[in-house]
Design an enzyme around this catalytic site. Structure first.
Site, PDB file in Angstrom:
ATOM      1  N   GLY A  28      -7.033  -9.894   2.801  1.00 19.78           N
ATOM      2  CA  GLY A  28      -5.964  -9.587   1.857  1.00 19.78           C
ATOM      3  C   GLY A  28      -4.878 -10.637   1.983  1.00 19.78           C
ATOM      4  O   GLY A  28      -4.866 -11.441   2.934  1.00 19.78           O
ATOM      5  N   TYR A  29      -3.973 -10.624   1.022  1.00 20.61           N
ATOM      6  CA  TYR A  29      -2.935 -11.653   0.954  1.00 20.61           C
ATOM      7  C   TYR A  29      -1.563 -11.017   1.033  1.00 20.61           C
ATOM      8  O   TYR A  29      -1.274 -10.038   0.353  1.00 20.61           O
ATOM      9  CB  TYR A  29      -3.097 -12.471  -0.333  1.00 20.61           C
ATOM     10  CG  TYR A  29      -4.359 -13.284  -0.274  1.00 20.61           C
ATOM     11  CD1 TYR A  29      -4.337 -14.578   0.226  1.00 20.61           C
ATOM     12  CD2 TYR A  29      -5.581 -12.735  -0.612  1.00 20.61           C
ATOM     13  CE1 TYR A  29      -5.498 -15.314   0.356  1.00 20.61           C
ATOM     14  CE2 TYR A  29      -6.754 -13.462  -0.489  1.00 20.61           C
ATOM     15  CZ  TYR A  29      -6.697 -14.751  -0.009  1.00 20.61           C
ATOM     16  OH  TYR A  29      -7.852 -15.464   0.130  1.00 20.61           O
ATOM     17  N   LEU A  30      -0.710 -11.616   1.863  1.00 19.14           N
ATOM     18  CA  LEU A  30       0.639 -11.122   2.068  1.00 19.14           C
ATOM     19  C   LEU A  30       1.626 -11.795   1.127  1.00 19.14           C
ATOM     20  O   LEU A  30       2.774 -11.402   1.057  1.00 19.14           O
ATOM     21  CB  LEU A  30       1.064 -11.346   3.521  1.00 19.14           C
ATOM     22  CG  LEU A  30       0.175 -10.644   4.543  1.00 19.14           C
ATOM     23  CD1 LEU A  30       0.470 -11.151   5.938  1.00 19.14           C
ATOM     24  CD2 LEU A  30       0.355  -9.149   4.469  1.00 19.14           C
TER      25      LEU A  30
END
Length: 168
Positions: A28-30
């Site tokens: 996932g991407y922050l």
């Protein structure tokens, strides 16, 4: 570390895909709205936080170059950061397929909301290696510069149908 890569759609899967080494990846991407991009990833039973940034001056190239730093983290840190991601988790199986000239094709077969999407990337040690690269016949269209096929963008989608709906 510099990452130099090209990304392609896939015309057809290689025969007997199960014979190749593979990894289950959950990521996932922050930060999906700007750079640097921060990614949290589980690869089998190892966990990483990755920082990626590209150089805007290199946008005219037909391949991608970015600075990438991957830091190992604990399972606990991964679970904590996973709750803070923008968008959706990406789940995929990555098959590592040896190519000529000591290159490896990283074939990603996506699952969940991106089921049906298959992409392949090739990373190069130096830019000069790209000039001699001949893609295998199972590689499809080059999408290296198409932001719709960046994993950070894909994580914002709820289905692969949205790729065609976007005008970017």
């Amino acid at each position: 570390m510099k990452e130099i890569e090209k990304k392609f759609l896939v015309n057809k899967l290689p025969i007997d895909l199960k014979k190749y080494a593979s990894d289950k990846i959950v990521q996932g991407y922050l930060n999906t709205k700007s750079e640097p991009v921060l990614r949290v990833r589980a690869k089998n039973d190892k966990y990483f936080l990755t920082y990626k940034s590209s150089n805007p001056e290199l946008k005219s190239l037909d391949y991608n170059i970015c600075d990438e730093y991957e830091l190992p983290i604990s399972l606990e840190a991964f679970e904590h950061l996973k709750k803070k991601i923008d968008g959706n988790l990406i789940i995929k199986n990555r098959y590592n397929i040896k190519l000529d000239n000591n290159l490896t094709a990283e074939l990603d077969v996506f699952d969940n909301q991106l089921k049906g999407l298959i992409l392949v990337e090739v990373e190069f040690k130096k830019e000069e290696d790209i000039k001699n690269f001949v893609k295998p016949d199972w590689f499809g269209k080059d999408v290296s510069k198409n932001k719709k096929y960046r994993n950070s963008f894909l994580s914002t989608l709820s289905s692969i149908e949205e790729i065609n709906d976007e005008n970017n």
